[in-house]
Design a protein around this motif. Structure first.
Motif, PDB file in Angstrom:
ATOM      1  N   PRO A 143     -14.041 -18.880 -21.859  1.00  0.00           N
ATOM      2  CA  PRO A 143     -14.409 -17.469 -21.738  1.00  0.00           C
ATOM      3  C   PRO A 143     -15.302 -17.228 -20.528  1.00  0.00           C
ATOM      4  N   SER A 144     -15.041 -16.151 -19.836  1.00  0.00           N
ATOM      5  CA  SER A 144     -15.922 -15.756 -18.745  1.00  0.00           C
ATOM      6  C   SER A 144     -17.250 -15.265 -19.315  1.00  0.00           C
ATOM      7  N   LYS A 162     -22.819 -19.801 -23.232  1.00  0.00           N
ATOM      8  CA  LYS A 162     -23.449 -19.064 -24.334  1.00  0.00           C
ATOM      9  C   LYS A 162     -24.968 -19.102 -24.209  1.00  0.00           C
ATOM     10  N   ALA A 163     -25.514 -20.236 -23.843  1.00  0.00           N
ATOM     11  CA  ALA A 163     -26.964 -20.352 -23.677  1.00  0.00           C
ATOM     12  C   ALA A 163     -27.444 -19.444 -22.553  1.00  0.00           C
ATOM     13  N   PHE A 164     -26.695 -19.402 -21.470  1.00  0.00           N
ATOM     14  CA  PHE A 164     -27.040 -18.530 -20.343  1.00  0.00           C
ATOM     15  C   PHE A 164     -27.071 -17.072 -20.779  1.00  0.00           C
ATOM     16  N   SER A 168     -16.801 -11.792 -20.629  1.00  0.00           N
ATOM     17  CA  SER A 168     -16.230 -11.654 -21.967  1.00  0.00           C
ATOM     18  C   SER A 168     -17.270 -11.880 -23.057  1.00  0.00           C
ATOM     19  N   LEU A 169     -18.391 -12.534 -22.710  1.00  0.00           N
ATOM     20  CA  LEU A 169     -19.469 -12.782 -23.670  1.00  0.00           C
ATOM     21  C   LEU A 169     -20.567 -11.726 -23.573  1.00  0.00           C
ATOM     22  N   ASP A 170     -20.394 -10.773 -22.666  1.00  0.00           N
ATOM     23  CA  ASP A 170     -21.416  -9.768 -22.376  1.00  0.00           C
ATOM     24  C   ASP A 170     -21.332  -8.617 -23.366  1.00  0.00           C
ATOM     25  N   THR A 171     -22.401  -8.372 -24.094  1.00  0.00           N
ATOM     26  CA  THR A 171     -22.430  -7.267 -25.061  1.00  0.00           C
ATOM     27  C   THR A 171     -23.283  -6.103 -24.594  1.00  0.00           C
ATOM     28  N   GLN A 172     -23.909  -6.244 -23.399  1.00  0.00           N
ATOM     29  CA  GLN A 172     -24.827  -5.214 -22.920  1.00  0.00           C
ATOM     30  C   GLN A 172     -24.385  -4.559 -21.611  1.00  0.00           C
ATOM     31  N   ILE A 209     -28.870 -11.975 -10.766  1.00  0.00           N
ATOM     32  CA  ILE A 209     -28.561 -13.399 -10.842  1.00  0.00           C
ATOM     33  C   ILE A 209     -27.117 -13.591 -10.392  1.00  0.00           C
ATOM     34  N   TYR A 210     -26.913 -14.388  -9.336  1.00  0.00           N
ATOM     35  CA  TYR A 210     -25.583 -14.664  -8.808  1.00  0.00           C
ATOM     36  C   TYR A 210     -25.157 -16.061  -9.237  1.00  0.00           C
ATOM     37  N   VAL A 211     -24.000 -16.151  -9.911  1.00  0.00           N
ATOM     38  CA  VAL A 211     -23.536 -17.447 -10.417  1.00  0.00           C
ATOM     39  C   VAL A 211     -22.029 -17.596 -10.215  1.00  0.00           C
ATOM     40  N   ILE A 212     -21.577 -18.859 -10.172  1.00  0.00           N
ATOM     41  CA  ILE A 212     -20.150 -19.188 -10.082  1.00  0.00           C
ATOM     42  C   ILE A 212     -19.863 -20.217 -11.181  1.00  0.00           C
ATOM     43  N   PRO A 213     -19.568 -19.780 -12.404  1.00  0.00           N
ATOM     44  CA  PRO A 213     -19.397 -20.727 -13.509  1.00  0.00           C
ATOM     45  C   PRO A 213     -18.143 -21.586 -13.423  1.00  0.00           C
TER      46      PRO A 213
END
Length: 277
Positions: free
Chosen positions: A99-100, A69-71, A103-107, A49-53
């Motif tokens: 937050p990027s 967060k939902a994403f 930074s929310l990535d736990t996996q 999945i390619y995204v530009i938040p």
């Protein structure tokens, strides 16, 4: 999987691999979580999945925190890698930094991309990634296969600039300049564009996204604009599966103020004439 629309340069980079593109609908807050979940649940072939938040190219849209967060809650349930492209995140006009996705990535499934080309100099095509070590290793091997490695001279230039000068102060200067030009372009569009032509007011980055009436094709209109010595990027190339021809992208960062106003005035004249038909 990509936002709809998304960055044309990424589409061009992915095309040689022959991917099957799935477009995810977006709104003024970015990717729509419900649509994302529906697609992932129905299609187990999606791998990237390619995204530009941040200040998305081409729309200028920024995802709010709840959307991020939902994403991440959704993608954490699926076997996918997320490519988070962030070349414009430091160019922000008063909007609080959020937050990027990384930074929310736990996996360890988010790969974060950054670039000097938008915050230092456009001609220095030098970037970086933040990712799990095994993913970085794959990037290095592919990079070496493509061009044997990024120019060490260019890397040294960037390193010395960061060592000898204040990069944050430099970013602050260009951000103030770009914010002024954004305001000027948007004000000019309010003045000179027909009322049924809309555009985004980005809180950062370099671009605004213009939407024409559904029956107007920006690509077909392009020659008339070029005849007036003004141009834009037609919107259809920002959609990996094509279509959506009633859009175009404008860049407000690289022209002096007087040329921005004159260019928008000329564009407005062409649009007004076209919409009379």
């Amino acid at each position: 999987m990509m936002e709809s629309p998304s960055y044309m340069g990424a589409i061009m980079a992915f095309d040689p691999a022959g991917p099957r593109y799935t477009e995810v609908p977006t709104d003024d807050k970015g990717i729509i979580p419900e649509a994302l979940e529906k697609i992932l649940a129905a299609d187990d072939a999606v791998r990237l999945i390619y995204v530009i938040p941040e200040f998305q190219n081409p729309t200028g849209v920024t995802w709010p925190l709840e959307r991020r967060k939902a994403f991440m809650d959704i993608v954490s349930k699926y076997d996918v890698v997320v490519l988070e492209d962030n070349p414009y995140g430091e160019i922000r006009y008063g909007l609080e930094k959020m937050p990027s996705l990384k930074s929310l990535d736990t996996q360890g499934k988010v790969v974060f991309l950054g670039s000097f080309s938008k915050i230092f100099m456009p001609g220095l095509r030098l970037g970086w990634i933040v990712a799990a070590p095994d993913i970085v290793d794959k990037f290095v091997k592919f990079k070496q296969a493509v061009d044997l490695g990024t120019s060490t001279f260019g890397q040294r230039q960037a390193a010395y600039f960061c060592k000898l000068f204040d990069m944050e102060a430099h970013i602050a200067r260009i951000t103030a300049l770009y914010a002024k030009r954004r305001d000027l372009m948007c004000d000019a569009m309010k003045t000179y564009f027909p009322a049924d032509v809309t555009f985004t007011y980005p809180q950062g980055g370099l671009f605004t996204w213009v939407t024409l009436p559904d029956d107007v094709d920006a690509k077909k209109l392009m020659p008339k604009c070029i005849a007036q010595n003004v141009a834009y990027v037609p919107g259809d190339i920002f959609y990996p599966n094509g279509g959506h021809g009633n859009h175009f992208r404008l860049n407000y960062s690289n022209m002096p103020e007087d040329r921005i106003v004159e260019g928008i005035k000329r564009l407005g004249a062409v649009l007004a004439e076209e919409l009379k038909k």
